[in-house]
Design a protein around this motif. Sequence first.
Motif, PDB file in Angstrom:
ATOM      1  N   ASN A 140       0.762  -1.089  -0.079  1.00 14.64           N
ATOM      2  CA  ASN A 140       0.080   0.135  -0.196  1.00 14.64           C
ATOM      3  C   ASN A 140       0.824   1.346  -0.051  1.00 14.64           C
ATOM      4  O   ASN A 140       0.439   2.366  -0.307  1.00 14.64           O
ATOM      5  N   ASP A 141       2.142   1.179   0.451  1.00 12.82           N
ATOM      6  CA  ASP A 141       2.892   2.429   0.376  1.00 12.82           C
ATOM      7  C   ASP A 141       3.448   2.609  -0.889  1.00 12.82           C
ATOM      8  O   ASP A 141       4.360   1.848  -1.390  1.00 12.82           O
ATOM      9  N   GLN A 142       2.920   3.432  -1.498  1.00 12.53           N
ATOM     10  CA  GLN A 142       3.383   3.731  -3.170  1.00 12.53           C
ATOM     11  C   GLN A 142       5.083   3.970  -3.419  1.00 12.53           C
ATOM     12  O   GLN A 142       5.448   3.323  -4.168  1.00 12.53           O
ATOM     13  N   ALA A 143       5.749   4.580  -2.281  1.00 16.97           N
ATOM     14  CA  ALA A 143       6.900   4.926  -2.498  1.00 16.97           C
ATOM     15  C   ALA A 143       7.807   3.722  -2.251  1.00 16.97           C
ATOM     16  O   ALA A 143       8.660   3.364  -2.991  1.00 16.97           O
ATOM     17  N   LEU A 144       7.276   2.839  -1.215  1.00 16.82           N
ATOM     18  CA  LEU A 144       7.981   1.691  -0.960  1.00 16.82           C
ATOM     19  C   LEU A 144       7.743   0.438  -2.291  1.00 16.82           C
ATOM     20  O   LEU A 144       8.704  -0.025  -2.700  1.00 16.82           O
ATOM     21  N   LYS A 145       6.520   0.581  -2.590  1.00 18.68           N
ATOM     22  CA  LYS A 145       6.407  -0.169  -3.802  1.00 18.68           C
ATOM     23  C   LYS A 145       7.394  -0.139  -4.944  1.00 18.68           C
ATOM     24  O   LYS A 145       7.847  -0.827  -5.818  1.00 18.68           O
ATOM     25  N   VAL A 146       7.571   1.371  -5.345  1.00 19.94           N
ATOM     26  CA  VAL A 146       8.515   1.730  -6.373  1.00 19.94           C
ATOM     27  C   VAL A 146       9.708   1.286  -6.175  1.00 19.94           C
ATOM     28  O   VAL A 146      10.448   0.656  -7.280  1.00 19.94           O
ATOM     29  N   GLU A 147      10.332   1.237  -4.903  1.00 22.30           N
ATOM     30  CA  GLU A 147      11.588   0.808  -4.392  1.00 22.30           C
ATOM     31  C   GLU A 147      11.744  -0.694  -4.604  1.00 22.30           C
ATOM     32  O   GLU A 147      12.691  -1.137  -5.027  1.00 22.30           O
ATOM     33  N   LEU A 148      10.673  -1.432  -4.405  1.00 25.06           N
ATOM     34  CA  LEU A 148      10.706  -2.825  -4.464  1.00 25.06           C
ATOM     35  C   LEU A 148      10.854  -3.161  -5.675  1.00 25.06           C
ATOM     36  O   LEU A 148      11.396  -4.222  -6.113  1.00 25.06           O
ATOM     37  N   ILE A 149       9.941  -2.648  -6.742  1.00 30.26           N
ATOM     38  CA  ILE A 149      10.042  -3.133  -8.099  1.00 30.26           C
ATOM     39  C   ILE A 149      11.513  -2.748  -8.732  1.00 30.26           C
ATOM     40  O   ILE A 149      11.881  -3.598  -9.429  1.00 30.26           O
ATOM     41  N   LYS A 150      12.022  -1.564  -8.438  1.00 34.56           N
ATOM     42  CA  LYS A 150      13.404  -1.398  -8.733  1.00 34.56           C
ATOM     43  C   LYS A 150      14.478  -2.191  -8.162  1.00 34.56           C
ATOM     44  O   LYS A 150      15.189  -2.900  -9.174  1.00 34.56           O
ATOM     45  N   SER A 151      14.167  -2.951  -7.228  1.00 36.14           N
ATOM     46  CA  SER A 151      15.261  -4.020  -6.522  1.00 36.14           C
ATOM     47  C   SER A 151      14.838  -5.279  -7.065  1.00 36.14           C
ATOM     48  O   SER A 151      15.912  -5.995  -7.360  1.00 36.14           O
ATOM     49  N   PHE A 152      13.805  -5.647  -7.069  1.00 38.11           N
ATOM     50  CA  PHE A 152      13.143  -7.187  -7.525  1.00 38.11           C
ATOM     51  C   PHE A 152      12.454  -7.351  -8.956  1.00 38.11           C
ATOM     52  O   PHE A 152      12.147  -8.592  -8.976  1.00 38.11           O
ATOM     53  N   GLY A 153      12.292  -6.280  -9.376  1.00 35.06           N
ATOM     54  CA  GLY A 153      11.370  -6.504 -10.740  1.00 35.06           C
ATOM     55  C   GLY A 153       9.995  -6.302 -10.546  1.00 35.06           C
ATOM     56  O   GLY A 153       9.199  -6.597  -9.370  1.00 35.06           O
ATOM     57  N   GLU A 154       9.315  -6.366 -11.828  1.00 39.49           N
ATOM     58  CA  GLU A 154       7.888  -6.074 -11.790  1.00 39.49           C
ATOM     59  C   GLU A 154       7.047  -7.336 -11.195  1.00 39.49           C
ATOM     60  O   GLU A 154       5.968  -7.197 -10.536  1.00 39.49           O
ATOM     61  N   GLU A 155       7.722  -8.715 -11.270  1.00 45.85           N
ATOM     62  CA  GLU A 155       7.100  -9.833 -10.712  1.00 45.85           C
ATOM     63  C   GLU A 155       6.907  -9.747  -9.220  1.00 45.85           C
ATOM     64  O   GLU A 155       6.127 -10.505  -8.544  1.00 45.85           O
ATOM     65  N   THR A 156       7.438  -8.644  -8.428  1.00 48.21           N
ATOM     66  CA  THR A 156       7.321  -8.641  -7.164  1.00 48.21           C
ATOM     67  C   THR A 156       5.909  -8.425  -6.795  1.00 48.21           C
ATOM     68  O   THR A 156       5.545  -8.692  -5.502  1.00 48.21           O
ATOM     69  N   PHE A 157       5.149  -7.888  -7.507  1.00 47.72           N
ATOM     70  CA  PHE A 157       3.592  -7.698  -7.180  1.00 47.72           C
ATOM     71  C   PHE A 157       2.864  -8.335  -8.503  1.00 47.72           C
ATOM     72  O   PHE A 157       3.234  -8.312  -9.500  1.00 47.72           O
ATOM     73  N   GLN A 158       1.678  -8.876  -8.040  1.00 45.74           N
ATOM     74  CA  GLN A 158       0.715  -9.553  -8.964  1.00 45.74           C
ATOM     75  C   GLN A 158      -0.030  -8.512  -9.702  1.00 45.74           C
ATOM     76  O   GLN A 158      -0.016  -7.394  -9.496  1.00 45.74           O
ATOM     77  N   LYS A 159      -0.693  -8.986 -10.828  1.00 41.65           N
ATOM     78  CA  LYS A 159      -1.385  -7.890 -11.558  1.00 41.65           C
ATOM     79  C   LYS A 159      -2.301  -7.177 -10.854  1.00 41.65           C
ATOM     80  O   LYS A 159      -2.811  -5.891 -11.326  1.00 41.65           O
ATOM     81  N   ASP A 160      -2.973  -7.781  -9.666  1.00 40.97           N
ATOM     82  CA  ASP A 160      -3.968  -6.971  -8.922  1.00 40.97           C
ATOM     83  C   ASP A 160      -3.269  -5.945  -8.105  1.00 40.97           C
ATOM     84  O   ASP A 160      -3.911  -5.361  -7.070  1.00 40.97           O
ATOM     85  N   GLY A 161      -2.106  -5.873  -8.098  1.00 39.33           N
ATOM     86  CA  GLY A 161      -1.171  -4.897  -7.068  1.00 39.33           C
ATOM     87  C   GLY A 161      -0.949  -5.450  -5.725  1.00 39.33           C
ATOM     88  O   GLY A 161      -0.084  -4.840  -4.763  1.00 39.33           O
ATOM     89  N   ASN A 162      -1.401  -6.693  -5.414  1.00 40.41           N
ATOM     90  CA  ASN A 162      -0.979  -7.450  -4.272  1.00 40.41           C
ATOM     91  C   ASN A 162       0.505  -7.928  -4.196  1.00 40.41           C
ATOM     92  O   ASN A 162       1.002  -8.326  -5.558  1.00 40.41           O
ATOM     93  N   LEU A 163       1.170  -8.222  -3.282  1.00 39.10           N
ATOM     94  CA  LEU A 163       2.279  -8.688  -3.280  1.00 39.10           C
ATOM     95  C   LEU A 163       2.451 -10.001  -3.494  1.00 39.10           C
ATOM     96  O   LEU A 163       1.780 -11.078  -3.338  1.00 39.10           O
ATOM     97  N   ASN A 164       3.521 -10.550  -4.183  1.00 36.72           N
ATOM     98  CA  ASN A 164       3.277 -11.824  -5.195  1.00 36.72           C
ATOM     99  C   ASN A 164       4.485 -12.385  -3.815  1.00 36.72           C
ATOM    100  O   ASN A 164       5.743 -12.809  -4.247  1.00 36.72           O
TER     101      ASN A 164
END
Length: 203
Positions: free
Chosen positions: A46-70
């Motif tokens: 839910n924290d947009q800034a944190l989500k951006v950093e997680l995707i930068k570090s671990f790729g788009e697969e970090t989140f499912q298509k519905d936005g939830n954590l994979n």
Amino acid sequence: MSRKRPLLIGITGGIGSGKSTVAKIFGILGIPLYSADDRAKWLMSNDQALKVELIKSFGEETFQKDGNLNRSYLAQTVFADPEKVKTINGLVHPAVGKDFEKWAKAQNAPYVLKEAALLFESGSANALDYVINVSSPLKIRVARVLGRDPHRNEEQINQIINQQLPDEKKNELADFVIKNVDNKLLIPQVLKIHEKLIVEVDH
């Protein structure tokens, strides 16, 4: 003069130590509880800034298509690699720290509890007034987790244990130790610490 904030108390313990059970007893006494591990999961989704950093570090697969954590992707690719574990902790722990600070200021209680598995390992114990460690023998801990988490096997549990500080070290670092063994009652130990903390607040 009124106290600006409640005392900040950490409650920690290795996986399967029973820290959540102990935290529930404090809850019955009316003490607000912040579950850092649950909140970390919420912030990661839910924290947009944190989500951006997680995707930068671990790729788009970090989140499912519905936005939830994979979670399965993270378990397989991140938590199996100690370097990636350091990276994810370096992103998530500061976000949790800020969130906890904001939450604690809003509480009307003599003290609040922050429950987290990695209080000492993450360095977040330094921002707290006192820390309670829930200590339990390794065999009992492994048996508890096997009974509680059907998705985990013994090897995975030992992997998690190896990433955490040994119980003996946590006991040394903690201000209070609660022994959670079959023959030792938890409630009297919790009440004893509760009374000490109330006295501390009143002074």
